[in-house]
Every structure is written in structure tokens, then in C-alpha cells.
Scaffold this active site. Structure first.
Site, PDB file in Angstrom:
ATOM      1  CB  SER A  13      -0.977  -0.009   1.176  1.00 38.27           C
ATOM      2  OG  SER A  13      -0.311   0.118   2.410  1.00 38.27           O
ATOM      3  CG  MET A  91       8.286  -7.419   5.653  1.00 37.54           C
ATOM      4  SD  MET A  91       8.424  -5.952   6.705  1.00 37.54           S
ATOM      5  CE  MET A  91       8.202  -6.714   8.320  1.00 37.54           C
ATOM      6  NE  ARG A  92      14.343 -12.353   3.513  1.00 34.05           N
ATOM      7  CZ  ARG A  92      14.183 -13.387   4.350  1.00 34.05           C
ATOM      8  NH1 ARG A  92      12.995 -13.608   4.907  1.00 34.05           N
ATOM      9  NH2 ARG A  92      15.183 -14.172   4.643  1.00 34.05           N
ATOM     10  CG  HIS A 110      10.651   1.221  11.552  1.00 37.27           C
ATOM     11  ND1 HIS A 110      10.830  -0.137  11.365  1.00 37.27           N
ATOM     12  CD2 HIS A 110      10.487   1.407  12.875  1.00 37.27           C
ATOM     13  CE1 HIS A 110      10.776  -0.735  12.543  1.00 37.27           C
ATOM     14  NE2 HIS A 110      10.570   0.178  13.480  1.00 37.27           N
ATOM     15  CG  LEU A 145      16.972  -3.481  11.553  1.00 34.62           C
ATOM     16  CD1 LEU A 145      16.721  -3.925  10.125  1.00 34.62           C
ATOM     17  CD2 LEU A 145      16.553  -4.568  12.535  1.00 34.62           C
ATOM     18  CB  THR A 173      -4.201   6.353   7.891  1.00 41.95           C
ATOM     19  OG1 THR A 173      -5.089   5.245   7.870  1.00 41.95           O
ATOM     20  CG2 THR A 173      -4.883   7.546   7.264  1.00 41.95           C
TER      21      THR A 173
HETATM   22  C1  GAR Z   1       4.075  -0.846   6.701  1.00 39.91           C
HETATM   23  O1  GAR Z   1       3.402  -0.598   7.899  1.00 39.91           O
HETATM   24  C2  GAR Z   1       5.565  -0.567   6.868  1.00 39.91           C
HETATM   25  O2  GAR Z   1       5.850   0.524   7.685  1.00 39.91           O
HETATM   26  C3  GAR Z   1       6.013  -1.843   7.511  1.00 39.91           C
HETATM   27  O3  GAR Z   1       5.303  -2.861   6.843  1.00 39.91           O
HETATM   28  C4  GAR Z   1       4.050  -2.341   6.373  1.00 39.91           C
HETATM   29  C5  GAR Z   1       3.956  -2.607   4.893  1.00 39.91           C
HETATM   30  O4  GAR Z   1       2.680  -2.304   4.400  1.00 39.91           O
HETATM   31  N1  GAR Z   1       7.425  -2.004   7.389  1.00 39.91           N
HETATM   32  C6  GAR Z   1       8.175  -2.665   8.256  1.00 39.91           C
HETATM   33  O5  GAR Z   1       7.742  -3.205   9.243  1.00 39.91           O
HETATM   34  C7  GAR Z   1       9.648  -2.711   7.900  1.00 39.91           C
HETATM   35  N2  GAR Z   1      10.365  -3.445   8.882  1.00 39.91           N
HETATM   36  P1  GAR Z   1       2.439  -2.120   2.831  1.00 39.91           P
HETATM   37  O6  GAR Z   1       3.015  -3.350   2.131  1.00 39.91           O
HETATM   38  O7  GAR Z   1       0.951  -2.062   2.702  1.00 39.91           O
HETATM   39  O8  GAR Z   1       3.121  -0.862   2.393  1.00 39.91           O
END
Ligand code: GAR
Length: 196
Positions: A13, A91-92, A110, A145, A173
Site C-alpha cells: 500500500s 521485510m528482508r 518504519h 537496522l 494511514t
Molecule cells: C508498513 O506498515 C511498513 O511501515 C512496515 O510494513 C508495512 C507494509 O505495508 N514495514 C516494516 O515493518 C519494515 N520493517 P504495505 O506493504 O501495505 O506498504
């Protein structure tokens, strides 16, 4: 225009919002690639529907050989020569070998008010800590990280009835507003902090 590649792992998203914002002819950047580490990532179809080239590089066949996985990621980037790399729910964990050459040109979003809650389960951890405020951060990526210079943050107020899921939804949001705002500024060479 600056050429932007976006890495995703899931629904994408945030990636959708970045691509939508770049559709503005006055935007200083354009999307040249959306890459996912799994062919199942729902965001790939959304990117393709918006006319952005997509590719998947599955991490699983590399069986933990991060340098080999990262070489495959870099090989895809070399084909499209991006100026900026945006991590958007990727997420890697990326090692220094991949990150160092991109330092200063790679952004991440983040779901916490960094430096609080690096890593996973940020919403549950903010609740557990009894925080009155929570939110999200866009920062430049360094080999550490969820570290690196902060480009912007968006805050929300934690309500007594909040659960990790309700917090995640409200933070998301805000992410959808914060990341496009930060990328616009960054692509224009402006690293002034965005606060929402
Ligand atoms: C988001 O909330 C982003 O901040 C988080 O994953 C979600 C992805 O949503 N990222 C992390 O946790 C990074 N470690 P999306 O695929 O709908 O953008």
C-alpha cells in the site's frame, strides 16, 4: 526526473501511494521498477496495473546466503539504473555489502517513532510501554537496522481502547501521507525534515 525503484514484500500500500504521487507531471521522480522478494506479493499486480515494471527475486532458493540474494537484487537494479531506492514494507534485512553502495540514496519507512522500537512488533511494543504517542518514520538507510538520518515522522495519539491492529491501521494511514511527502522533498534534493 530521478529514477525510483521500490522494494516490497506484501500488499504494497505504501508503494501504491508513492507511485500515485509520482504520476503528477511536476513530481521530481518517476517509478522505474517494483521488486518483491516473493512472486506472491500482492503489490506486484497493483504496480503492474499502474504500468510500472515489476520483478520478483525469491529469497528462499538462496537458503540464507544473503550476499548471493543481494547480488541478485543488485543485478535487477543494474538493469534499470535507479537514482533512488525506496524500501516500502520490504521485510528482508539487507547487509552492509548491499546497503553501503546505496547509502545516501536509499529510504525506508518504519512503523514507529524511531529511535523507539526498531525491528518488529512495533505497535504491540508501543502499547505495552504505555506510550501516549506513536507513529511512523521515513529515514535514510545505513547498514544499521532501522537507523540512519530521519527525513520525516508522523504522529498519532494512542487511545485507551487501542489494540496493535487499530494502531497499525491508524499509523498506516499516516504512512501513506508521510512517505510520498518525504520522497518528493528528497528527490528534489531537499532533506529538510517533514513532520505530520
Ligand atoms: C508498513 O506498515 C511498513 O511501515 C512496515 O510494513 C508495512 C507494509 O505495508 N514495514 C516494516 O515493518 C519494515 N520493517 P504495505 O506493504 O501495505 O506498504
Amino acid at each position: 526526473k530521478k529514477r525510483v525503484a521500490i522494494f516490497i514484500s506484501g500488499g504494497g500500500s505504501n508503494m501504491v501511494r508513492l507511485v500515485e504521487d509520482m504520476a503528477d507531471p511536476n513530481h521530481p521522480a518517476e517509478p522505474v521498477l517494483v521488486l518483491a522478494n516473493s512472486a506472491d506479493a500482492g503489490g506486484l499486480a497493483k504496480a503492474a496495473a499502474m504500468g510500472v515494471p515489476v520483478v520478483s527475486v525469491d529469497h528462499r532458493p538462496f537458503k540464507g546466503d544473503r550476499p548471493a540474494f543481494e547480488a541478485a537484487l543488485q543485478a535487477e537494479l543494474d538493469k534499470v539504473t535507479p537514482d533512488i531506492l525506496c524500501l516500502a514494507g520490504f521485510m528482508r534485512v539487507l547487509t552492509e555489502g548491499f546497503v553501503a553502495p546505496w547509502e545516501g540514496r536509499m529510504l525506508n519507512i518504519h512503523p514507529s517513532l524511531l529511535p523507539k522500537y526498531k525491528g518488529l512488533h512495533t505497535h504491540a511494543r508501543a502499547l505495552e510501554a504505555g506510550d501516549a504517542e506513536h507513529g511512523c518514520t521515513v529515514h535514510m538507510v545505513t547498514p544499521l537496522l532501522d537507523d540512519g538520518p530521519i527525513l520525516g515522522q508522523a504522529r498519532i495519539t494512542v487511545q485507551t481502547a487501542d489494540t496493535p491492529d487499530t494502531l497499525a491501521a491508524r499509523v498506516l494511514t499516516q504512512e501513506h501521507k508521510l512517505y510520498p511527502a518525504c520522497l518528493r522533498r528528497f528527490a528534489a534534493g531537499d532533506t529538510t525534515r517533514v513532520d505530520l
